[in-house]
Design a protein around this motif. Sequence first.
Motif, mmCIF file in Angstrom:
data_model
loop_
_atom_site.group_PDB
_atom_site.id
_atom_site.type_symbol
_atom_site.label_atom_id
_atom_site.label_comp_id
_atom_site.label_asym_id
_atom_site.label_seq_id
_atom_site.Cartn_x
_atom_site.Cartn_y
_atom_site.Cartn_z
ATOM 1 N N LEU A 110 -12.573 15.792 11.293
ATOM 2 C CA LEU A 110 -11.568 14.426 11.432
ATOM 3 C C LEU A 110 -10.436 14.996 12.380
ATOM 4 C CD1 LEU A 110 -11.395 11.399 11.084
ATOM 5 C CD2 LEU A 110 -9.885 11.615 9.192
ATOM 6 N N LEU A 111 -10.012 16.347 12.086
ATOM 7 C CA LEU A 111 -9.010 16.666 12.998
ATOM 8 C C LEU A 111 -9.390 17.197 14.306
ATOM 9 C CD1 LEU A 111 -6.008 17.888 13.340
ATOM 10 C CD2 LEU A 111 -6.845 20.110 12.133
ATOM 11 N N ALA A 112 -10.610 17.453 14.572
ATOM 12 C CA ALA A 112 -11.094 17.636 16.024
ATOM 13 C C ALA A 112 -11.201 16.251 16.678
ATOM 14 C CB ALA A 112 -12.399 18.291 15.649
ATOM 15 N N GLU A 113 -11.594 15.431 16.209
ATOM 16 C CA GLU A 113 -11.672 13.837 16.732
ATOM 17 C C GLU A 113 -10.118 13.556 16.851
ATOM 18 O OE1 GLU A 113 -12.269 9.952 14.597
ATOM 19 O OE2 GLU A 113 -14.219 10.902 14.481
ATOM 20 N N ARG A 114 -9.067 13.893 16.147
ATOM 21 C CA ARG A 114 -7.858 13.339 16.177
ATOM 22 C C ARG A 114 -7.291 13.935 17.470
ATOM 23 N NH1 ARG A 114 -2.848 12.565 11.943
ATOM 24 N NH2 ARG A 114 -1.358 12.425 13.544
ATOM 25 N N LEU A 115 -7.314 15.162 17.449
ATOM 26 C CA LEU A 115 -7.002 16.260 18.704
ATOM 27 C C LEU A 115 -7.340 15.814 19.861
ATOM 28 C CD1 LEU A 115 -6.544 19.606 17.058
ATOM 29 C CD2 LEU A 115 -4.766 17.913 17.350
ATOM 30 N N GLU A 116 -8.728 15.583 20.081
ATOM 31 C CA GLU A 116 -9.451 14.977 21.322
ATOM 32 C C GLU A 116 -8.800 13.657 21.580
ATOM 33 O OE1 GLU A 116 -13.815 14.025 23.105
ATOM 34 O OE2 GLU A 116 -13.673 15.071 21.229
ATOM 35 N N TYR A 117 -8.715 12.875 20.726
ATOM 36 C CA TYR A 117 -8.010 11.449 21.025
ATOM 37 C C TYR A 117 -6.482 11.636 21.566
ATOM 38 C CZ TYR A 117 -5.984 6.948 20.126
ATOM 39 O OH TYR A 117 -5.390 5.744 20.048
ATOM 40 N N TYR A 176 -4.511 7.833 13.373
ATOM 41 C CA TYR A 176 -4.906 8.783 12.147
ATOM 42 C C TYR A 176 -3.685 8.854 11.215
ATOM 43 C CZ TYR A 176 -8.881 9.835 15.384
ATOM 44 O OH TYR A 176 -9.907 9.579 16.000
ATOM 45 N N GLY A 177 -2.499 8.249 11.352
ATOM 46 C CA GLY A 177 -1.379 8.544 10.613
ATOM 47 C C GLY A 177 -0.533 9.528 10.873
ATOM 48 N N ALA A 232 0.935 -1.202 -0.006
ATOM 49 C CA ALA A 232 -0.056 -0.068 -0.039
ATOM 50 C C ALA A 232 0.803 1.156 -0.009
ATOM 51 C CB ALA A 232 -0.993 0.027 1.346
ATOM 52 N N ALA A 233 0.462 2.245 -0.744
ATOM 53 C CA ALA A 233 1.285 3.474 -0.743
ATOM 54 C C ALA A 233 1.134 4.236 0.620
ATOM 55 C CB ALA A 233 0.801 4.301 -1.999
ATOM 56 N N ALA A 234 1.860 4.604 1.070
ATOM 57 C CA ALA A 234 2.213 5.511 2.219
ATOM 58 C C ALA A 234 1.298 6.632 2.198
ATOM 59 C CB ALA A 234 3.508 6.074 2.743
ATOM 60 N N ALA A 235 0.359 6.787 3.238
ATOM 61 C CA ALA A 235 -0.656 7.935 3.130
ATOM 62 C C ALA A 235 -0.002 9.325 3.131
ATOM 63 C CB ALA A 235 -1.560 7.822 4.323
ATOM 64 N N PRO A 236 -0.310 10.380 2.620
ATOM 65 C CA PRO A 236 0.334 11.589 2.575
ATOM 66 C C PRO A 236 0.068 12.066 4.044
ATOM 67 C CG PRO A 236 -1.624 11.580 1.296
ATOM 68 C CD PRO A 236 -1.523 10.379 1.657
ATOM 69 N N PRO A 237 1.102 12.763 4.545
ATOM 70 C CA PRO A 237 0.806 13.346 5.842
ATOM 71 C C PRO A 237 -0.270 14.406 5.799
ATOM 72 C CG PRO A 237 2.719 14.372 5.039
ATOM 73 C CD PRO A 237 2.255 13.124 3.858
ATOM 74 N N LEU A 238 -1.080 14.440 7.041
ATOM 75 C CA LEU A 238 -1.929 15.625 7.394
ATOM 76 C C LEU A 238 -1.343 16.907 7.528
ATOM 77 C CD1 LEU A 238 -5.004 16.512 8.012
ATOM 78 C CD2 LEU A 238 -4.312 16.184 10.302
ATOM 79 N N VAL A 239 -1.676 17.850 6.921
ATOM 80 C CA VAL A 239 -1.117 19.210 6.964
ATOM 81 C C VAL A 239 -1.941 19.918 7.871
ATOM 82 C CG1 VAL A 239 -0.390 21.202 5.830
ATOM 83 C CG2 VAL A 239 -0.149 19.090 4.575
#
Length: 296
Positions: free
Chosen positions: A221-228, A54-55, A16-23
Motif C-alpha cells: 500500500l505504501l508503494a501504491e501511495r508513493l506512485e500516486y 491515504y491519510g 470517527a477516531a483519527a487514523a494513526p499516521p503511517l510511519v
Amino acid sequence: MRWVAALLLMLAALPAAAAPPLVVTIPYMEREAPHRNYADQLLALALKLSSDRYGPFRIVQQRDETVIRRQLLELGKGSLSVAVAMPTPEWLDGALPVRVPIMRGLASFRYFLGRRSEAPLYDSIKTVDDLRALTVGQGPGWSTAKILEDNGFKVVYGGAHPTLIPMLGSGRFQLLMRSAYEVEPELRAQRASYPDLMIVDNFAVFTYMPMYFFVAKGQPLLAERLEYGLKKAYANGQLDLLFNRSFGDSLKLLRNRQTRFLSVPNTNIDPGFFERDRPYLLAPVVTLETEARRKR
C-alpha cells in the motif's frame, strides 16, 4: 432487536477516531549526497500529496548508518520502509519498485574523475573500445560495476567510498566513474588534498539508469501511495521545481559540447524500463537512448 438497531445508530453518530499516521522509516547515510537530500524531500512531498487519499504520515530516519547493500536486507526484514536505488536483479527480487523514475534519468550520464598528469591519455579516447583499455574504479555493490564488467571494461574494486579518491590519486586505477550530480561536488571536496584531480570533459558514458524508490515487500500500500503522490508531483510541476533547484548545476554539464557521450547498454534491466519511464525523462536521456537503440 430494536435496541441493537438503536445501538448501531448511536455508534454511527460518534465521531470517527483519527487514523494513526503511517510511519515511514528511511535510511541514514553519513556521507552527504545531493541525490539523497533530494530524494528525502521528494519522498516527503509524495507522502504529503497523497494524504488526501491515504491519510497522515510520519517520517522516521534510522539512527545508524546503513550502506546501500545493507538497506536491501533491512527492507526484507521490515526494519526499513523505503530506500533509493537503481534497479538490479537483486533489488527487483527483494523489494517493490515504485515505477516512477525520481531522477528523470539524470543518473544515466556517467562522468569521470581522473588525474591531470594523464590528460594526454584521456584526450586520445574517442570510442567505447578506446575506453575499455583503461582501468575504472568502482565501489563494492555498485550497480554500475556490473554494467562495466558486462560491457568488457577493466574494473578495479576499492573499499567504501572514502577509499576511492586516494586510490585514484595513487594510480591504482586510471578513472573513477561518477554520476553527473556527484562529479563536481566530489572534485571540490577533494581538490585541496589531491591537486592533480580533474574532471575529464572530452568523454563520458551514457547508459540508461533509472532510480526508484524501493519499498518493503510487506508494504504494497505504501508503494501504491508513493506512485500516486509522485505522479501528482509530476503533473502539478512541484517535482520539476524541486529537481531543478537540486540539480541546476549538474544539468549544465549536459550542455558541454566538448563532451562525447559513449553509449553502453545497462545490463541490469530490460528495454521495457525505458519505454515505461519515457514520459518522465529529461529530453537528452530520451534522445541518447533512442539513438543508442537504433545503432545496436
